[in-house]
Design an enzyme around this catalytic site. Structure first.
Site, PDB file in Angstrom:
ATOM      1  N   LYS A 128      24.789  -5.310  -7.338  1.00  0.00           N
ATOM      2  CA  LYS A 128      26.227  -5.489  -7.509  1.00  0.00           C
ATOM      3  C   LYS A 128      27.177  -4.923  -6.685  1.00  0.00           C
ATOM      4  O   LYS A 128      28.369  -4.590  -7.167  1.00  0.00           O
ATOM      5  CB  LYS A 128      26.401  -4.674  -9.099  1.00  0.00           C
ATOM      6  CG  LYS A 128      25.552  -5.134 -10.112  1.00  0.00           C
ATOM      7  CD  LYS A 128      26.199  -4.314 -11.466  1.00  0.00           C
ATOM      8  CE  LYS A 128      24.993  -4.778 -12.638  1.00  0.00           C
ATOM      9  NZ  LYS A 128      25.267  -3.875 -13.733  1.00  0.00           N
ATOM     10  N   ARG A 179       0.827  -1.297   0.059  1.00  0.00           N
ATOM     11  CA  ARG A 179       0.128  -0.053   0.067  1.00  0.00           C
ATOM     12  C   ARG A 179       0.832   1.374   0.118  1.00  0.00           C
ATOM     13  O   ARG A 179       0.421   2.176  -0.487  1.00  0.00           O
ATOM     14  CB  ARG A 179      -1.014  -0.012   1.289  1.00  0.00           C
ATOM     15  CG  ARG A 179      -0.492  -0.108   2.491  1.00  0.00           C
ATOM     16  CD  ARG A 179      -1.278  -1.217   3.306  1.00  0.00           C
ATOM     17  NE  ARG A 179      -0.966  -2.281   3.149  1.00  0.00           N
ATOM     18  CZ  ARG A 179      -1.518  -3.445   3.114  1.00  0.00           C
ATOM     19  NH1 ARG A 179      -2.766  -3.449   2.873  1.00  0.00           N
ATOM     20  NH2 ARG A 179      -0.845  -4.528   3.036  1.00  0.00           N
ATOM     21  N   THR A 180       2.058   1.229   0.618  1.00  0.00           N
ATOM     22  CA  THR A 180       2.741   2.594   0.803  1.00  0.00           C
ATOM     23  C   THR A 180       3.175   2.951  -0.499  1.00  0.00           C
ATOM     24  O   THR A 180       3.193   4.027  -1.111  1.00  0.00           O
ATOM     25  CB  THR A 180       3.652   2.535   1.924  1.00  0.00           C
ATOM     26  OG1 THR A 180       3.076   2.061   3.184  1.00  0.00           O
ATOM     27  CG2 THR A 180       4.529   4.019   2.044  1.00  0.00           C
ATOM     28  N   ARG A 224      12.306   3.643   1.841  1.00  0.00           N
ATOM     29  CA  ARG A 224      11.984   2.744   2.918  1.00  0.00           C
ATOM     30  C   ARG A 224      13.137   1.761   3.175  1.00  0.00           C
ATOM     31  O   ARG A 224      13.583   1.382   2.287  1.00  0.00           O
ATOM     32  CB  ARG A 224      10.659   1.971   2.386  1.00  0.00           C
ATOM     33  CG  ARG A 224      10.435   0.886   3.332  1.00  0.00           C
ATOM     34  CD  ARG A 224       9.036  -0.037   3.095  1.00  0.00           C
ATOM     35  NE  ARG A 224       7.977   0.892   3.812  1.00  0.00           N
ATOM     36  CZ  ARG A 224       6.751   0.427   3.846  1.00  0.00           C
ATOM     37  NH1 ARG A 224       6.449  -1.061   3.645  1.00  0.00           N
ATOM     38  NH2 ARG A 224       6.045   1.163   4.351  1.00  0.00           N
ATOM     39  N   HIS A 257       7.135   5.934  10.691  1.00  0.00           N
ATOM     40  CA  HIS A 257       6.556   5.899   9.529  1.00  0.00           C
ATOM     41  C   HIS A 257       5.570   7.181   9.347  1.00  0.00           C
ATOM     42  O   HIS A 257       4.289   6.953   9.793  1.00  0.00           O
ATOM     43  CB  HIS A 257       5.677   4.401   9.531  1.00  0.00           C
ATOM     44  CG  HIS A 257       5.196   4.146   8.044  1.00  0.00           C
ATOM     45  ND1 HIS A 257       5.207   5.076   6.988  1.00  0.00           N
ATOM     46  CD2 HIS A 257       4.561   2.910   7.760  1.00  0.00           C
ATOM     47  CE1 HIS A 257       4.502   4.229   6.019  1.00  0.00           C
ATOM     48  NE2 HIS A 257       4.206   3.127   6.149  1.00  0.00           N
TER      49      HIS A 257
HETATM   50  C1  NCD Z   1       3.199  -1.194   7.948  1.00  0.00           C
HETATM   51  C2  NCD Z   1       4.955  -0.887   7.832  1.00  0.00           C
HETATM   52  O1  NCD Z   1       5.518  -1.136   6.739  1.00  0.00           O
HETATM   53  O2  NCD Z   1       5.301  -0.353   8.676  1.00  0.00           O
HETATM   54  N1  NCD Z   1       2.457  -1.378   6.982  1.00  0.00           N
HETATM   55  C3  NCD Z   1       2.172   0.100   5.995  1.00  0.00           C
HETATM   56  O3  NCD Z   1       3.107   0.804   5.637  1.00  0.00           O
HETATM   57  N2  NCD Z   1       0.973   0.058   5.711  1.00  0.00           N
HETATM   58  C4  NCD Z   1       2.961  -1.885   9.087  1.00  0.00           C
HETATM   59  C5  NCD Z   1       3.434  -3.362   8.777  1.00  0.00           C
HETATM   60  O4  NCD Z   1       4.042  -3.925   7.900  1.00  0.00           O
HETATM   61  O5  NCD Z   1       2.848  -4.282   9.682  1.00  0.00           O
END
Ligand code: NCD
Length: 301
Positions: free
Chosen positions: A82, A54-55, A104, A132
């Site tokens: 690499k 989703r992100t 991320r 986050h």
């Molecule tokens: C979360 C994350 O990646 O921190 N998910 C997200 O971004 N919607 C929570 C998770 O992975 O449980």
């Protein structure tokens, strides 16, 4: 925002947060077709070193909806494979002059480290167990829209708080906006410094859910665990998983949230997760796009 990056909720003032929430609410009222030409010369790179559904999609849709260019760097096929270092990769991307790098990584602090090396803005899309920020912003917007306020609400965060960047960002943000936060978890899944965050801690789920307006359920982050933190998934569900019976311990109109991905039958029962009268899980996903559009607008204006 005083800062040109979005790395931590700690860097945002109440005014910054409210500005982003209002901007997202305004975006939600706009017609989907009205792409903003102002962003056609903006370029955004998604640099995700950890899995995401989703992100990543949400940032991509947000950028496209604004009319900006967006590239999803596939780390699996990049030169990182690499042996190129993280910083060299970031500096290479920086040389192509993007406006925003969305990062991320499974290590806390990586987006901050990269922000020191590049000219463009950096958005933290989740760093290890640390933060986050856009998830917390979209969660705040979801609460605001559904409860018509945030201040004074009793918010419970339930489950694997220890490994959750979502929990940390939400604690910082919701506290700033005047909500009363409590965490509910087995002792093994609570960070040792939790008391220092000025929130209530419950190691008993029944007591913890009493009088709660919002229950934020968290996934067990197995990928961040080095040892055994819970006896078995079955047992975890029995004691800590949110089902209909446990939900009844909270306020009558309590609403359920989860950042996703959900693990049915481990931290949440399908009966609760799929109850559209009580569960905000899909609405969180929907509002995530508007929040990310608002953040991109703010950082590029
Ligand atoms: C979360 C994350 O990646 O921190 N998910 C997200 O971004 N919607 C929570 C998770 O992975 O449980």
């Amino acid at each position: 925002m005083k800062n040109k990056h979005l790395l931590s909720i700690k860097d945002l003032s109440i005014k910054d947060i409210n500005k982003i929430l209002l901007s997202a609410e305004k975006i939600l009222k706009q017609k989907k077709t009205s792409k903003l030409n102002k962003f056609s010369n903006k370029n955004i790179i998604n640099l995700f070193f950890e899995d995401s559904t989703r992100t990543l999609t949400s940032f991509e849709l947000a950028a496209k909806q604004l009319g900006a260019g967006v590239i999803n760097m596939s780390v699996a096929t990049s030169s990182i494979k690499k042996g190129e270092s993280l910083i060299d990769t970031a500096m290479t991307l920086n040389a192509m002059n993007p406006d925003i790098l969305i990062v991320r990584h499974n290590m806390s602090g990586v987006p901050y480290l990269l922000s020191e090396k590049v000219r463009c803005s950096v958005i933290n899309a989740g760093d290890g167990s640390n933060e986050h920020p856009t998830q917390a912003l979209l969660d705040a917007l979801t609460i605001k829209i559904n409860k018509k306020r945030i201040s004074g609400l009793e918010v419970a965060i339930l489950g694997d708080v220890l490994h959750s960047r979502v929990a940390r960002s939400n604690i910082y943000l919701l506290k700033k906006l005047g909500a009363k936060i409590r965490v509910i978890a087995p002792p093994t899944l609570l960070p040792s410094n939790i008391e220092g965050l000025g929130i209530k801690t419950f190691k008993n789920l029944e007591k913890g859910l009493e009088g709660v307006d919002i229950i934020m359920v968290l996934r067990i982050q197995k990928e961040r665990m080095t040892g055994t933190y819970v006896p078995s998934e079955k047992e975890f569900f029995r004691f800590w998983g949110l089902d209909r019976k446990k939900l009844e311990l909270a306020k009558k109109n309590a609403l359920v949230m989860h950042p996703g991905p959900i693990n049915r039958g481990i931290e949440i029962d399908s009966d609760v997760a799929d109850d559209i009268g009580r569960s905000l899980i899909l609405e969180q996903v929907k509002l995530g796009v508007a929040i990310r559009m608002a953040v991109i607008k703010e950082l590029t204006s």
